[in-house]
Design a protein around this motif. Sequence first.
Motif, PDB file in Angstrom:
ATOM      1  N   TYR A  31      -6.231   9.775   0.352  1.00 53.45           N
ATOM      2  CA  TYR A  31      -5.559   9.033   1.422  1.00 53.45           C
ATOM      3  C   TYR A  31      -4.308   9.798   1.829  1.00 53.45           C
ATOM      4  O   TYR A  31      -3.546  10.250   0.974  1.00 53.45           O
ATOM      5  CB  TYR A  31      -5.174   7.631   0.951  1.00 53.45           C
ATOM      6  CG  TYR A  31      -6.343   6.694   0.876  1.00 53.45           C
ATOM      7  CD1 TYR A  31      -7.205   6.734  -0.210  1.00 53.45           C
ATOM      8  CD2 TYR A  31      -6.612   5.798   1.894  1.00 53.45           C
ATOM      9  CE1 TYR A  31      -8.299   5.895  -0.272  1.00 53.45           C
ATOM     10  CE2 TYR A  31      -7.701   4.946   1.845  1.00 53.45           C
ATOM     11  CZ  TYR A  31      -8.547   5.008   0.756  1.00 53.45           C
ATOM     12  OH  TYR A  31      -9.632   4.185   0.699  1.00 53.45           O
ATOM     13  N   SER A  95      -2.163   9.607  -1.525  1.00 52.12           N
ATOM     14  CA  SER A  95      -2.453   8.760  -2.673  1.00 52.12           C
ATOM     15  C   SER A  95      -3.912   8.936  -3.072  1.00 52.12           C
ATOM     16  O   SER A  95      -4.703   9.518  -2.331  1.00 52.12           O
ATOM     17  CB  SER A  95      -2.129   7.292  -2.380  1.00 52.12           C
ATOM     18  OG  SER A  95      -2.973   6.783  -1.365  1.00 52.12           O
ATOM     19  N   ARG A  96      -4.257   8.398  -4.225  1.00 48.01           N
ATOM     20  CA  ARG A  96      -5.592   8.599  -4.785  1.00 48.01           C
ATOM     21  C   ARG A  96      -6.635   7.713  -4.101  1.00 48.01           C
ATOM     22  O   ARG A  96      -6.430   7.218  -3.024  1.00 48.01           O
ATOM     23  CB  ARG A  96      -5.554   8.352  -6.286  1.00 48.01           C
ATOM     24  CG  ARG A  96      -4.752   9.414  -7.027  1.00 48.01           C
ATOM     25  CD  ARG A  96      -4.710   9.176  -8.506  1.00 48.01           C
ATOM     26  NE  ARG A  96      -4.025   7.916  -8.822  1.00 48.01           N
ATOM     27  CZ  ARG A  96      -3.962   7.415 -10.057  1.00 48.01           C
ATOM     28  NH1 ARG A  96      -4.573   8.024 -11.048  1.00 48.01           N
ATOM     29  NH2 ARG A  96      -3.314   6.294 -10.292  1.00 48.01           N
ATOM     30  N   ASP A  97      -7.753   7.467  -4.729  1.00 46.78           N
ATOM     31  CA  ASP A  97      -8.858   6.835  -4.011  1.00 46.78           C
ATOM     32  C   ASP A  97      -8.810   5.309  -4.066  1.00 46.78           C
ATOM     33  O   ASP A  97      -8.098   4.711  -4.853  1.00 46.78           O
ATOM     34  CB  ASP A  97     -10.197   7.352  -4.531  1.00 46.78           C
ATOM     35  CG  ASP A  97     -10.446   6.961  -5.980  1.00 46.78           C
ATOM     36  OD1 ASP A  97     -10.611   7.879  -6.805  1.00 46.78           O
ATOM     37  OD2 ASP A  97     -10.466   5.759  -6.292  1.00 46.78           O
ATOM     38  N   LEU A  98      -9.616   4.703  -3.222  1.00 46.86           N
ATOM     39  CA  LEU A  98      -9.601   3.252  -3.045  1.00 46.86           C
ATOM     40  C   LEU A  98     -10.030   2.518  -4.302  1.00 46.86           C
ATOM     41  O   LEU A  98      -9.684   1.370  -4.516  1.00 46.86           O
ATOM     42  CB  LEU A  98     -10.522   2.888  -1.880  1.00 46.86           C
ATOM     43  CG  LEU A  98     -10.555   1.444  -1.438  1.00 46.86           C
ATOM     44  CD1 LEU A  98      -9.193   0.987  -0.963  1.00 46.86           C
ATOM     45  CD2 LEU A  98     -11.589   1.263  -0.336  1.00 46.86           C
ATOM     46  N   ALA A 101      -6.640   0.427  -8.050  1.00 41.21           N
ATOM     47  CA  ALA A 101      -5.702  -0.506  -7.442  1.00 41.21           C
ATOM     48  C   ALA A 101      -4.281   0.025  -7.532  1.00 41.21           C
ATOM     49  O   ALA A 101      -3.973   0.859  -8.364  1.00 41.21           O
ATOM     50  CB  ALA A 101      -5.791  -1.846  -8.166  1.00 41.21           C
ATOM     51  N   ASP A 102      -3.444  -0.469  -6.657  1.00 39.15           N
ATOM     52  CA  ASP A 102      -2.008  -0.206  -6.737  1.00 39.15           C
ATOM     53  C   ASP A 102      -1.677   1.279  -6.772  1.00 39.15           C
ATOM     54  O   ASP A 102      -0.987   1.757  -7.662  1.00 39.15           O
ATOM     55  CB  ASP A 102      -1.414  -0.902  -7.970  1.00 39.15           C
ATOM     56  CG  ASP A 102      -1.650  -2.392  -7.934  1.00 39.15           C
ATOM     57  OD1 ASP A 102      -1.798  -2.989  -9.002  1.00 39.15           O
ATOM     58  OD2 ASP A 102      -1.702  -2.949  -6.828  1.00 39.15           O
ATOM     59  N   ASN A 103      -2.236   1.998  -5.831  1.00 39.94           N
ATOM     60  CA  ASN A 103      -1.957   3.424  -5.772  1.00 39.94           C
ATOM     61  C   ASN A 103      -0.549   3.714  -5.295  1.00 39.94           C
ATOM     62  O   ASN A 103      -0.072   3.116  -4.351  1.00 39.94           O
ATOM     63  CB  ASN A 103      -2.931   4.102  -4.808  1.00 39.94           C
ATOM     64  CG  ASN A 103      -4.261   4.342  -5.458  1.00 39.94           C
ATOM     65  OD1 ASN A 103      -4.335   4.622  -6.633  1.00 39.94           O
ATOM     66  ND2 ASN A 103      -5.313   4.249  -4.679  1.00 39.94           N
TER      67      ASN A 103
ATOM     68  N   ASN B  32       3.062  -4.939  -3.649  1.00 39.41           N
ATOM     69  CA  ASN B  32       3.694  -3.981  -4.541  1.00 39.41           C
ATOM     70  C   ASN B  32       5.090  -3.732  -3.984  1.00 39.41           C
ATOM     71  O   ASN B  32       5.293  -3.731  -2.770  1.00 39.41           O
ATOM     72  CB  ASN B  32       2.934  -2.653  -4.559  1.00 39.41           C
ATOM     73  CG  ASN B  32       1.501  -2.814  -5.027  1.00 39.41           C
ATOM     74  OD1 ASN B  32       1.214  -3.514  -5.992  1.00 39.41           O
ATOM     75  ND2 ASN B  32       0.584  -2.152  -4.337  1.00 39.41           N
ATOM     76  N   PHE B  51       4.210  -3.265  -9.768  1.00 33.45           N
ATOM     77  CA  PHE B  51       2.833  -3.556  -9.382  1.00 33.45           C
ATOM     78  C   PHE B  51       2.406  -4.903  -9.954  1.00 33.45           C
ATOM     79  O   PHE B  51       1.795  -5.722  -9.270  1.00 33.45           O
ATOM     80  CB  PHE B  51       1.893  -2.451  -9.870  1.00 33.45           C
ATOM     81  CG  PHE B  51       1.950  -1.176  -9.069  1.00 33.45           C
ATOM     82  CD1 PHE B  51       1.387   0.001  -9.566  1.00 33.45           C
ATOM     83  CD2 PHE B  51       2.547  -1.127  -7.817  1.00 33.45           C
ATOM     84  CE1 PHE B  51       1.428   1.176  -8.835  1.00 33.45           C
ATOM     85  CE2 PHE B  51       2.595   0.044  -7.081  1.00 33.45           C
ATOM     86  CZ  PHE B  51       2.030   1.200  -7.594  1.00 33.45           C
ATOM     87  N   LYS B  96      -0.903  -5.227  -1.986  1.00 35.14           N
ATOM     88  CA  LYS B  96      -1.543  -4.903  -3.253  1.00 35.14           C
ATOM     89  C   LYS B  96      -3.027  -4.614  -3.060  1.00 35.14           C
ATOM     90  O   LYS B  96      -3.677  -5.196  -2.196  1.00 35.14           O
ATOM     91  CB  LYS B  96      -1.353  -6.070  -4.224  1.00 35.14           C
ATOM     92  CG  LYS B  96      -1.897  -5.828  -5.610  1.00 35.14           C
ATOM     93  CD  LYS B  96      -1.516  -6.926  -6.579  1.00 35.14           C
ATOM     94  CE  LYS B  96      -0.068  -6.842  -6.966  1.00 35.14           C
ATOM     95  NZ  LYS B  96       0.256  -5.582  -7.648  1.00 35.14           N
ATOM     96  N   ASN B  97      -3.524  -3.718  -3.877  1.00 34.85           N
ATOM     97  CA  ASN B  97      -4.949  -3.386  -3.935  1.00 34.85           C
ATOM     98  C   ASN B  97      -5.494  -2.781  -2.656  1.00 34.85           C
ATOM     99  O   ASN B  97      -6.666  -2.889  -2.355  1.00 34.85           O
ATOM    100  CB  ASN B  97      -5.783  -4.620  -4.328  1.00 34.85           C
ATOM    101  CG  ASN B  97      -5.481  -5.066  -5.733  1.00 34.85           C
ATOM    102  OD1 ASN B  97      -5.048  -4.271  -6.560  1.00 34.85           O
ATOM    103  ND2 ASN B  97      -5.659  -6.333  -6.006  1.00 34.85           N
ATOM    104  N   ASP B  99      -4.865   0.840  -0.070  1.00 32.11           N
ATOM    105  CA  ASP B  99      -4.062   2.029   0.230  1.00 32.11           C
ATOM    106  C   ASP B  99      -3.404   1.788   1.571  1.00 32.11           C
ATOM    107  O   ASP B  99      -3.853   2.286   2.592  1.00 32.11           O
ATOM    108  CB  ASP B  99      -4.943   3.273   0.208  1.00 32.11           C
ATOM    109  CG  ASP B  99      -5.251   3.675  -1.213  1.00 32.11           C
ATOM    110  OD1 ASP B  99      -6.323   3.316  -1.721  1.00 32.11           O
ATOM    111  OD2 ASP B  99      -4.385   4.315  -1.828  1.00 32.11           O
TER     112      ASP B  99
END
Lengths: 116, 114
Positions: A31, A95-98, A101-103, B32, B51, B96-97, B99
Amino acid sequence: EPEVTQTPSHQVTQMGQEVILRCVPISNHLYFYWYRQILGQKVEFLVSFYNNEISEKSEIFDDQFSVERPDGSNFTLKIRSTKLEDSAMYFCASSRDLGLADNEQFFGPGTRLTVL
Amino acid sequence: AQSVSQHNHHVILSEAASLELGCNYSYGGTVNLFWYVQYPGQHLQLLLKYFSGDPLVKGIKGFEAEFIKSKFSFNLRKPSVQWSDTAEYFCAVNEKNRDDKIIFGKGTRLHILP
């Protein structure tokens, strides 16, 4: 520790010229984001990008702006015809992948764009 | 609309003073929360994040922040500031949850007198 890098650190251009700001996100991130910060103001979201397409864009991100991931490592922001009000610090983030959670988004050092 | 409010635009303290920077957010979903710091001439760095779990979050350089859900607040604290803490501090939030884009507050410019 891996980090987001951006080039150039400072770009000066004439009004009406095209500029391309470059970012190399962290290698396993999927992302990508661009934000900008006009001098003395808050950081504002411009666009997010995933799977080779725009996920979301703000009202700032008009037809003069475009993003591209040309080669699997770079992520670019193009401004087609710069205006004085485009002068700002532009930050890239990734950011990392979907699936996770909470990236956290990791920010680059920014490119200061000055439009004369 | 999603928004983040930082109460103080400019704070001046002497070294060893205690610090608390206020932050309130307005967001429809579960969030977040972040505090970023920008030292003079440098880029954004993450100071701390919330978080889930313990609402009292400890970050780098002795900073901490407390998430109070009922007050929609995430105030930043440090018991004893140093001259090197001179910087601009941004409170930020995202959903949250996902991107999701990060929404930033306008920032608080902190100036520590030696």
